[in-house]
Design a protein around this motif. Structure first.
Motif, short mmCIF file in Angstrom:
data_model
loop_
_atom_site.label_atom_id
_atom_site.label_comp_id
_atom_site.label_asym_id
_atom_site.label_seq_id
_atom_site.Cartn_x
_atom_site.Cartn_y
_atom_site.Cartn_z
N LEU A 143 21.44 5.76 -17.73
CA LEU A 143 22.26 5.37 -18.86
C LEU A 143 21.55 5.75 -20.15
O LEU A 143 20.43 5.30 -20.40
N LEU A 144 22.18 6.58 -20.96
CA LEU A 144 21.61 7.04 -22.22
C LEU A 144 22.20 6.23 -23.38
O LEU A 144 23.40 5.97 -23.42
N THR A 145 21.35 5.87 -24.31
CA THR A 145 21.80 5.22 -25.54
C THR A 145 21.69 6.22 -26.69
O THR A 145 20.63 6.81 -26.89
N LEU A 146 22.78 6.40 -27.42
CA LEU A 146 22.82 7.38 -28.50
C LEU A 146 22.98 6.70 -29.85
O LEU A 146 23.60 5.63 -29.95
N ALA A 199 31.37 8.12 -20.78
CA ALA A 199 31.04 7.27 -21.92
C ALA A 199 31.50 5.85 -21.65
O ALA A 199 32.66 5.63 -21.31
N ARG A 200 30.58 4.90 -21.77
CA ARG A 200 30.96 3.50 -21.59
C ARG A 200 31.47 2.89 -22.89
O ARG A 200 32.31 1.99 -22.89
N ASP A 201 30.92 3.37 -23.99
CA ASP A 201 31.41 2.99 -25.31
C ASP A 201 30.94 4.07 -26.27
O ASP A 201 30.57 5.15 -25.85
N GLY A 202 30.95 3.77 -27.57
CA GLY A 202 30.59 4.77 -28.54
C GLY A 202 29.10 5.04 -28.66
O GLY A 202 28.70 5.90 -29.45
N ASN A 203 28.28 4.32 -27.87
CA ASN A 203 26.83 4.50 -27.95
C ASN A 203 26.14 4.71 -26.60
O ASN A 203 24.96 5.08 -26.57
N HIS A 204 26.86 4.50 -25.49
CA HIS A 204 26.23 4.59 -24.17
C HIS A 204 26.99 5.55 -23.27
O HIS A 204 28.23 5.48 -23.16
N VAL A 205 26.22 6.43 -22.63
CA VAL A 205 26.80 7.43 -21.74
C VAL A 205 26.06 7.37 -20.40
O VAL A 205 24.83 7.45 -20.36
N LEU A 206 26.82 7.23 -19.32
CA LEU A 206 26.25 7.21 -17.97
C LEU A 206 26.27 8.62 -17.39
O LEU A 206 27.30 9.29 -17.39
N VAL A 207 25.12 9.07 -16.91
CA VAL A 207 24.99 10.38 -16.28
C VAL A 207 24.67 10.17 -14.80
O VAL A 207 23.63 9.59 -14.46
N GLU A 208 25.57 10.59 -13.92
CA GLU A 208 25.41 10.42 -12.48
C GLU A 208 25.07 11.78 -11.86
O GLU A 208 25.92 12.66 -11.77
N ASN A 209 23.81 11.95 -11.46
CA ASN A 209 23.35 13.19 -10.85
C ASN A 209 23.39 13.06 -9.33
O ASN A 209 22.84 12.10 -8.76
N ASN A 210 24.03 14.00 -8.68
CA ASN A 210 24.17 13.98 -7.22
C ASN A 210 23.53 15.24 -6.66
O ASN A 210 24.03 16.35 -6.83
#
Length: 312
Positions: free
Chosen positions: A289-292, A269-280
């Motif tokens: 980067l997802l915005t919630l 989570a970068r902040d309360g609205n954005h989450v980074l998903v790193e798929n390897n």
């Protein structure tokens, strides 16, 4: 007296020469150990119960086409066979003791009795060029590795209102030594931190449940996205199809890649609205980067943006 001096001088020269040789031998030994470790390839198998659920995991390390390492561990809980395929059972790139050589971590499942905690078995690569189990590793709830200060932390819910964080250092014998313990309120007191924990948990559960389903399960996706993202995914789908079609692959990869070869997924989570998903994946990396946005007591995903997409 002269004889004594000569003997002492000879001993000092021998020690000096011996020390130089030992250093050379040490450098060669490290290089040989790394080369030996790089030859291992790992696979896992499962032991089934009568109900077709997985009870135990067997990990085999192959070298030169032969089994050079094998371990077996009982799982924390029974795992349905259909749920096991997308789970990251083996991590053979992690360096848990910070010696610069990859070790081995085996996922044992999620402990849910009174709290939620991930558990693993851990093996370090020793100077004897073999894997040695760290017995204490299986007792660490939610182990986290911190290369910056060479510590390992574990955290667990110690009572209804409190969470305990234990910090460990490695000894020279590849044992874990507890160096500090701190306790914090179980519930976040910082609203921003609480939101970050909440959105990260939402996205983690979203992907975890999706891993058990088909990539093109549009019905599942629609429950967790806003109309804005629904329109975007539909517009981005540029292939002929019957019925409803969405570009669901954008959650996993962009412009190619094999999602069946997932090695690891990091959710931050970068902040309360954005989450980074790193798929390897085996030969591909994709970060999105997802915005919630809030949706009552939960969240919905409102947009996604590719941050990295490349072949290895």
């Amino acid at each position: 007296m002269r004889r004594i001096i000569i003997v002492i001088s000879a001993l000092m020269m021998l020690m000096a020469c011996g020390g130089k040789k030992a250093q050379g031998e040490s450098d060669n030994a490290v290089s040989d150990s790394i080369t030996e470790r790089q030859q291992y390839r790992f696979e896992c198998q499962f032991i089934k119960t009568e109900n077709e659920e997985y009870d135990s995991i067997v990990v085999k390390g192959y070298k030169d086409g032969k089994v050079a390492f094998e371990c077996r561990h009982q799982l924390i809980d029974y795992v349905p066979a259909e749920h096991a395929a997308g789970m990251p059972w083996i991590n053979d790139t992690v360096d848990i003791n910070f010696d610069g050589i990859p070790d081995l971590q085996v996922y044992l499942g999620c402990y849910t009795r009174g709290q939620v905690a991930e558990l693993y078995a851990g093996y370090v690569w020793t100077p004897q060029q073999k894997f040695e189990e760290v017995e204490e590793w299986k007792d660490l709830f939610n182990p986290e590795i911190h290369p910056e200060d060479k510590t390992v932390t574990a955290n667990y819910r110690s009572d209804a209102n409190e969470r305990t964080y234990d910090t460990y250092k490695w000894t020279d014998e590849n044992k874990l030594e507890l160096i500090s313990t701190r306790k914090e309120p179980f519930f976040c007191v910082d609203p921003q931190e609480q939101e970050m924990v909440a959105v990260s948990a939402f996205v983690e559960e979203f992907y975890k449940e999706w891993d058990k389903k088909d990539l093109l399960d549009y019905g599942y996706v629609k429950q967790y996205i806003t109309p804005n993202l629904l329109k975007y995914l539909a517009d981005e789908y540029d292939y002929d199809c019957e019925g409803e079609c969405l570009a669901t692959w954008k959650f996993f990869y962009e412009g190619g890649g094999d999602v069946s070869g997932l090695k690891s997924r990091q959710i931050t989570a970068r902040d309360g609205n954005h989450v980074l998903v790193e798929n390897n994946y085996e030969n591909y990396e994709y970060d999105v980067l997802l915005t919630l946005v809030k949706d009552g007591d939960t969240f919905k995903i409102d947009s996604l943006k590719q941050e990295k997409s490349e072949y290895k």
